[in-house]
Design a protein around this motif. Structure first.
Motif, PDB file in Angstrom:
ATOM      1  N   ASN A   1      19.989  14.307  37.598  1.00 42.33           N
ATOM      2  CA  ASN A   1      20.240  14.652  39.014  1.00 42.33           C
ATOM      3  C   ASN A   1      20.740  13.578  39.792  1.00 42.33           C
ATOM      4  N   SER A   2      20.794  13.369  41.126  1.00 42.14           N
ATOM      5  CA  SER A   2      21.386  12.587  41.775  1.00 42.14           C
ATOM      6  C   SER A   2      20.950  10.934  41.765  1.00 42.14           C
ATOM      7  N   GLU A   3      19.392  11.074  41.989  1.00 45.27           N
ATOM      8  CA  GLU A   3      18.622   9.800  41.823  1.00 45.27           C
ATOM      9  C   GLU A   3      18.971   9.176  40.633  1.00 45.27           C
ATOM     10  N   GLN A   4      18.876   9.971  39.465  1.00 49.04           N
ATOM     11  CA  GLN A   4      19.052   9.049  37.973  1.00 49.04           C
ATOM     12  C   GLN A   4      20.378   8.591  38.054  1.00 49.04           C
ATOM     13  N   LEU A   5      21.507   9.363  38.532  1.00 45.91           N
ATOM     14  CA  LEU A   5      22.832   8.920  38.385  1.00 45.91           C
ATOM     15  C   LEU A   5      23.048   7.539  39.406  1.00 45.91           C
ATOM     16  N   HIS A   6      22.517   7.657  40.685  1.00 45.75           N
ATOM     17  CA  HIS A   6      22.604   6.767  41.247  1.00 45.75           C
ATOM     18  C   HIS A   6      21.971   5.245  41.030  1.00 45.75           C
ATOM     19  N   ARG A   7      20.959   5.327  40.334  1.00 45.15           N
ATOM     20  CA  ARG A   7      20.197   4.313  39.634  1.00 45.15           C
ATOM     21  C   ARG A   7      21.044   3.478  38.750  1.00 45.15           C
ATOM     22  N   VAL A   8      21.968   4.103  38.129  1.00 42.62           N
ATOM     23  CA  VAL A   8      22.834   3.664  36.972  1.00 42.62           C
ATOM     24  C   VAL A   8      24.085   2.952  37.519  1.00 42.62           C
ATOM     25  N   MET A   9      24.444   3.400  38.633  1.00 40.16           N
ATOM     26  CA  MET A   9      26.031   3.195  39.405  1.00 40.16           C
ATOM     27  C   MET A   9      25.744   1.833  40.169  1.00 40.16           C
ATOM     28  N   PRO A  10      26.635   0.944  39.958  1.00 39.55           N
ATOM     29  CA  PRO A  10      28.098   1.108  39.036  1.00 39.55           C
ATOM     30  C   PRO A  10      27.909   0.300  37.709  1.00 39.55           C
ATOM     31  N   ASP A  11      26.596  -0.099  37.638  1.00 39.61           N
ATOM     32  CA  ASP A  11      26.660  -1.169  36.496  1.00 39.61           C
ATOM     33  C   ASP A  11      26.107   0.013  35.221  1.00 39.61           C
TER      34      ASP A  11
ATOM     35  N   LEU B   1      19.355   7.673  32.140  1.00 32.00           N
ATOM     36  CA  LEU B   1      19.947   8.918  32.297  1.00 32.00           C
ATOM     37  C   LEU B   1      19.348   9.961  31.398  1.00 32.00           C
ATOM     38  N   ASP B   2      17.949   9.955  31.090  1.00 40.80           N
ATOM     39  CA  ASP B   2      17.118  10.883  30.372  1.00 40.80           C
ATOM     40  C   ASP B   2      17.107  12.137  31.425  1.00 40.80           C
ATOM     41  N   GLY B   3      17.412  13.173  30.709  1.00 38.99           N
ATOM     42  CA  GLY B   3      17.450  14.502  31.464  1.00 38.99           C
ATOM     43  C   GLY B   3      17.032  15.815  30.602  1.00 38.99           C
ATOM     44  N   GLN B   4      17.170  16.820  31.292  1.00 39.56           N
ATOM     45  CA  GLN B   4      17.044  17.981  30.376  1.00 39.56           C
ATOM     46  C   GLN B   4      18.001  18.449  29.392  1.00 39.56           C
ATOM     47  N   VAL B   5      17.714  18.626  28.312  1.00 42.25           N
ATOM     48  CA  VAL B   5      18.617  18.885  27.065  1.00 42.25           C
ATOM     49  C   VAL B   5      19.302  20.238  27.161  1.00 42.25           C
TER      50      VAL B   5
ATOM     51  N   PRO C   1      27.006  24.994  21.025  1.00 44.74           N
ATOM     52  CA  PRO C   1      27.587  24.863  19.736  1.00 44.74           C
ATOM     53  C   PRO C   1      28.087  23.746  19.355  1.00 44.74           C
ATOM     54  N   GLY C   2      27.748  23.073  18.561  1.00 45.51           N
ATOM     55  CA  GLY C   2      28.380  21.624  18.161  1.00 45.51           C
ATOM     56  C   GLY C   2      27.445  20.598  18.628  1.00 45.51           C
ATOM     57  N   GLY C   3      26.298  20.649  19.369  1.00 43.33           N
ATOM     58  CA  GLY C   3      25.320  19.649  19.794  1.00 43.33           C
ATOM     59  C   GLY C   3      24.642  20.127  20.989  1.00 43.33           C
ATOM     60  N   SER C   4      24.628  19.016  22.070  1.00 40.68           N
ATOM     61  CA  SER C   4      24.045  19.187  23.149  1.00 40.68           C
ATOM     62  C   SER C   4      24.421  18.027  24.321  1.00 40.68           C
ATOM     63  N   TYR C   5      24.206  18.434  25.477  1.00 42.72           N
ATOM     64  CA  TYR C   5      24.168  17.456  26.789  1.00 42.72           C
ATOM     65  C   TYR C   5      23.210  17.688  27.454  1.00 42.72           C
ATOM     66  N   ARG C   6      23.088  16.695  28.400  1.00 50.12           N
ATOM     67  CA  ARG C   6      21.870  16.438  29.391  1.00 50.12           C
ATOM     68  C   ARG C   6      22.397  16.803  30.741  1.00 50.12           C
ATOM     69  N   ILE C   7      21.216  17.484  31.417  1.00 55.00           N
ATOM     70  CA  ILE C   7      21.462  17.597  32.772  1.00 55.00           C
ATOM     71  C   ILE C   7      20.654  16.404  33.685  1.00 55.00           C
TER      72      ILE C   7
ATOM     73  N   GLY D   1      33.229  16.650  20.063  1.00 59.55           N
ATOM     74  CA  GLY D   1      32.652  15.782  19.287  1.00 59.55           C
ATOM     75  C   GLY D   1      31.962  14.620  20.229  1.00 59.55           C
ATOM     76  N   TYR D   2      31.940  14.649  21.684  1.00 59.35           N
ATOM     77  CA  TYR D   2      31.351  13.612  22.121  1.00 59.35           C
ATOM     78  C   TYR D   2      29.819  13.904  22.158  1.00 59.35           C
ATOM     79  N   THR D   3      28.969  12.572  22.069  1.00 60.46           N
ATOM     80  CA  THR D   3      27.463  12.901  21.642  1.00 60.46           C
ATOM     81  C   THR D   3      26.647  12.275  22.842  1.00 60.46           C
ATOM     82  N   ASN D   4      27.294  11.819  23.923  1.00 63.51           N
ATOM     83  CA  ASN D   4      26.417  11.199  25.178  1.00 63.51           C
ATOM     84  C   ASN D   4      26.983  11.638  26.260  1.00 63.51           C
ATOM     85  N   VAL D   5      26.713  13.064  26.369  1.00 65.05           N
ATOM     86  CA  VAL D   5      27.461  13.640  27.827  1.00 65.05           C
ATOM     87  C   VAL D   5      26.309  13.992  28.719  1.00 65.05           C
ATOM     88  N   TYR D   6      26.533  13.977  29.964  1.00 70.45           N
ATOM     89  CA  TYR D   6      25.574  14.161  30.965  1.00 70.45           C
ATOM     90  C   TYR D   6      26.465  15.046  32.138  1.00 70.45           C
ATOM     91  N   ASN D   7      25.726  16.043  32.810  1.00 71.20           N
ATOM     92  CA  ASN D   7      26.169  16.731  33.788  1.00 71.20           C
ATOM     93  C   ASN D   7      25.488  16.502  35.036  1.00 71.20           C
TER      94      ASN D   7
END
Length: 148
Positions: free
Chosen positions: A46-56, A30-34, A38-44, A120-126
Motif C-alpha cells: 500500500n501507499s504507506e509501505q512504499l512511502h516509508r522506503v522512499m527514496p532510500d 515492503l512486506d505485503g499480501q502474497v 505461474p512461476g512464483g509470486s509477487y506482493r501487494i 524470473g524476477y523474485t522480488n516484485v511488488y505492486n
C-alpha cells in the motif's frame, strides 16, 4: 599496520555495514499480501509501505500505466504494462532486485507484476492502490498537465 590505518579500516567496515543494514531494513518494510502466479509470486503493498522506503529503499520503481497520466516521485522507468518483455533490456539485470510496479489504479500493475515473475524476477511488488490513491492520501504525484 599502524593504529590510524586500522581505525580507518574499522570505520570503513562499520559504515558499509550500516548502509547494508539500512537497505535490508527498508526493503523488509515492503512486506505485503502474497499473490501466487505461474512461476512464483509477487506482493501487494500500500501507499504507506512504499512511502516509508522512499527514496532510500534501494528499489526500482516502474510506472506501467498507459497512456501516461503522471508519476510518483523517484520513478526510475516507464514501461507499458503490456510490453514488459519488449523492454527487458531496461529492466535490472539482477533478477533479485527489488522492483515496485505501479499504474493509475492497480490492474495494469497486477498484469506487469505477473509478467516480471514469469521472467524470473523474485522480488516484485505492486502498489495495487495505484497512483490515484497515492495522491488521495496526500503523497506527491506529478500529473501530466494535459490530463488534469
Amino acid at each position: 599496520m599502524d593504529i590510524m590505518k586500522r581505525m580507518a579500516l574499522i570505520l570503513g567496515i562499520l559504515m558499509i555495514m550500516v548502509v547494508i543494514l539500512s537497505i535490508q531494513t527498508s526493503c523488509a518494510e515492503l512486506d505485503g499480501q502474497v499473490v501466487s502466479v505461474p512461476g512464483g509470486s509477487y506482493r501487494i503493498i500500500n501507499s504507506e509501505q512504499l512511502h516509508r522506503v522512499m527514496p532510500d529503499g534501494n528499489i526500482v520503481m516502474i510506472n506501467v500505466h498507459v497512456p501516461y497520466e503522471g508519476e510518483i516521485p523517484h520513478t526510475d522507468l516507464f514501461i507499458p504494462y503490456n510490453e514488459i518483455e519488449k523492454y527487458s533490456d531496461r529492466l535490472p539485470q539482477d533478477k533479485g532486485a527489488t522492483i515496485v510496479i505501479y499504474c493509475r489504479s492497480g490492474r495494469m500493475g497486477d498484469i506487469a507484476a505477473e509478467k516480471l515473475v514469469q521472467m524470473g524476477y523474485t522480488n516484485v511488488y505492486n502498489l495495487r492502490e495505484g497512483m490515484k490513491v497515492w495522491g488521495q492520501k496526500g503523497y506527491r504525484v506529478f500529473y501530466n498537465p494535459r490530463m488534469s
